[in-house]
Write an enzyme that holds these catalytic residues in place. Structure first.
Site, PDB file in Angstrom:
ATOM      1  N   GLU A 198       0.841  -1.204   0.000  1.00 31.08           N
ATOM      2  CA  GLU A 198       0.000   0.000   0.000  1.00 31.08           C
ATOM      3  C   GLU A 198       0.877   1.256   0.000  1.00 31.08           C
ATOM      4  O   GLU A 198       0.760   2.121   0.879  1.00 31.08           O
ATOM      5  CB  GLU A 198      -1.007  -0.024   1.162  1.00 31.08           C
ATOM      6  CG  GLU A 198      -1.963  -1.199   1.043  1.00 31.08           C
ATOM      7  CD  GLU A 198      -3.235  -1.109   1.882  1.00 31.08           C
ATOM      8  OE1 GLU A 198      -3.332  -0.271   2.784  1.00 31.08           O
ATOM      9  OE2 GLU A 198      -4.151  -1.916   1.609  1.00 31.08           O
ATOM     10  N   GLU A 323      -4.796  -8.581  -0.857  1.00 29.64           N
ATOM     11  CA  GLU A 323      -5.639  -8.390   0.338  1.00 29.64           C
ATOM     12  C   GLU A 323      -7.080  -8.304  -0.123  1.00 29.64           C
ATOM     13  O   GLU A 323      -7.417  -7.452  -0.951  1.00 29.64           O
ATOM     14  CB  GLU A 323      -5.247  -7.119   1.105  1.00 29.64           C
ATOM     15  CG  GLU A 323      -3.930  -7.275   1.842  1.00 29.64           C
ATOM     16  CD  GLU A 323      -3.573  -6.074   2.723  1.00 29.64           C
ATOM     17  OE1 GLU A 323      -4.500  -5.400   3.231  1.00 29.64           O
ATOM     18  OE2 GLU A 323      -2.371  -5.821   2.890  1.00 29.64           O
TER      19      GLU A 323
END
Ligand code: AHR
Length: 519
Positions: A198, A323
């Site tokens: 991220e 994810e």
């Protein structure tokens, strides 16, 4: 003018209307054995374990004093349960934690390892007792491949390069020698390697231009050692950030990337800054919203894959959904930073649906990681002291393991709608594969909580004689397994499928996941 309709015409019209309306209530599926020849990678069924809440500590890795079967401090009941569903890989150490993790703090004598603060998750003290060697031992017990997420946010190029050397250098070298000093002679040959996590957010708040340049630096020095060519994975987009995918695909050469990530969570209430909705207390309206939200994965994959196609027509680069899963409010009374939530039949339907979507995009999606394995978010396993239970989501992974590395069978589904306040979503989703023994497996999900749906399946070019099945369902979509009643939701035999000519006819129960085997 009065129109006179004959009795016969009236009967024909009524019959046609009845047929049309019953057709509208029926799902039709066609499965084709010709054409596409690719394999559904088992790595789509991957898992994720972060230093977050009770996933590693008090999940996989427990106190010396806890009276459960252990290898070192690794809980073996958890390992056994995960081995049963053949988890193919485990992503570690984060998540957001990865970009604050300094691997050298997690090697050597445990009582001499420095402590740190886990600033992302509850501000708790991390004692680094679970580090590289402990994780690799866990992977070896699980028979799962490690997927390491390296630190780009707060780590250096040198730090990442040396971690790769520590894992993978077979001969003499500073890092290989250090590994030997710490008790491991042979290299582990780790290949899945994430370059940051991220990076648009907790991993450094970067722009895609800045990150993709940085990626090339980090990736250059993350070397291939003998027998361990790295499969480098670019930290991917959040949800519908198509620009992130575009810029990364444009800027990073194909030979520097094996895969490109994507993160998407299903939130009952799409609100990252407030209540996301309870994991157990929800009405049908919220259930509907949640399922609509999870089906958005299909659109995301189509759109991100279309961008990837522009730069990589041969589909060399994998789309890695590293994810995914449902994210709700934490269980009342638990640490908000620990993300501990219950897991209901709704979550099983979410898992079945997403896995069907991944299977159907497996020409591009070659890896995915459910968040997270134990005690965090959409967990497979929950623990409380010495007790351990498996969740409804676990059972779906158990059912779907038949698709691991099986040949993908192209499928077309026409389904009746599930409707709420004039919004419609599709009730039935499915995917199919043929395994190495020739058996065909079809996984079906009916997300409609109120209606059984008849499904008629045509199998083009496939000969088969018998059908058997297994399913999971329950009385209510918010039913759960608890430590007191661990088997409210479990696998059951399914006998609602039969052969009619060469067609397969199924009565698909409301709110169920069914997997059929045809031989
Ligand atoms: O899975 C929990 C967190 O969600 C991860 O640490 C992060 O990558 C994502 O935002």
């Amino acid at each position: 003018m009065t129109k006179v309709i004959s009795r016969t015409a009236l009967i024909i019209t009524l019959t046609t209307l009845l047929n049309l309306s019953s057709k509208a209530q029926e799902a039709t599926i066609s499965i084709n054995s010709n054409g596409d020849n690719h394999i559904i990678s088992r790595h789509i069924y991957g898992q994720f374990a972060e230093h977050l809440g009770r996933c590693i500590y008090d999940g996989f890795w427990v106190a010396d004093t806890m009276k459960v079967a252990k290898k070192d401090r690794i809980r073996l009941d958890v390992v056994e349960a995960l081995k049963k569903i053949k988890i193919p890989n485990l992503r570690w150490p984060g998540g957001c934690f990865a970009d604050e993790y300094h691997w050298r703090d997690g090697i050597g004598l445990r009582n001499q390892r420095p402590k740190m603060v886990n600033t992302n998750w509850g501000g708790v003290t991390e004692d680094n007792s679970f580090g590289t060697h402990e994780f690799m031992e866990l992977c070896s017990l699980l028979n799962a491949e490690p997927y390491i997420a390296g630190n780009v946010g707060s780590g250096t190029v040198e730090e990442m390069a040396k971690w790769v050397e520590y894992f993978n250098m077979p001969g003499e070298s500073p890092m290989a020698n250090l590994r030997r000093q710490n008790g491991r002679d042979k290299p582990w040959k780790v290949t899945f390697w994430g370059v940051g996590n991220e990076s648009w957010g907790c991993g450094g708040n970067m722009t895609p231009d800045y990150y993709s340049n940085l990626y090339k630096r980090y990736a250059t020095y993350a070397r291939n050692y003998p027998g361990a060519p790295l499969k480098k994975i670019v930290s991917g987009a959040s949800e519908g950030d198509y620009n992130w995918t575009e810029v990364c695909m444009k800027n990073i050469p194909r030979n520097q990337m094996w895969g490109l990530g994507l993160h998407y969570y299903t939130l009952p209430i799409r609100n990252w800054n407030g209540s996301k909705g309870s994991s157990t207390q929800f009405d049908e309206k919220q259930y509907f919203q949640t399922m609509k939200g999870t089906l958005f994965m299909e659109e995301l994959l189509n759109k991100h894959a279309a961008i990837m196609d522009k730069y990589d027509k041969e589909k060399q680069v994998a789309l890695v959904v590293d994810e995914w899963g449902i994210w709700t409010d934490v269980e009342p009374g638990t640490n908000p930073g620990f993300l501990y939530q219950q897991n209901s039949l709704r979550d099983a339907l979410i898992a079945g649906t997403n896995l069907n979507i991944f299977n159907n995009h497996s020409d591009r999606v070659r890896m995915a990681n459910l968040a997270q394995t134990v005690n965090v978010l959409q967990a497979l396993i929950l623990t409380k002291g010495r007790q351990m239970i498996v969740t409804p989501t676990y059972h779906v992974f158990d059912l779907y393991k038949v698709h691991h590395d099986a040949k993908y069978l192209p499928i077309q589904v026409t389904s009746p709608d599930y409707e709420m306040e004039n919004v419609k979503i599709t009730s039935v989703n499915a995917s199919a594969s043929r395994d190495s023994t020739g058996a065909i497996h079809i996984s079906l999900v009916n997300i409609n909580p109120n209606k059984n749906i008849p499904v008629r399946i045509a199998l083009d070019g496939i000969n088969w004689n018998s059908v058997t099945g297994q399913m999971i369902t329950s009385a209510k979509v918010n039913d759960i397994n608890t430590f007191e009643k661990p088997n409210t939701i479990q696998l059951a035999k399914f006998s609602g499928a039969k052969k009619e000519g060469n067609q397969l006819v199924v009565e698909l129960p409301s709110k169920s996941v069914v997997v059929l085997e045809l031989k």
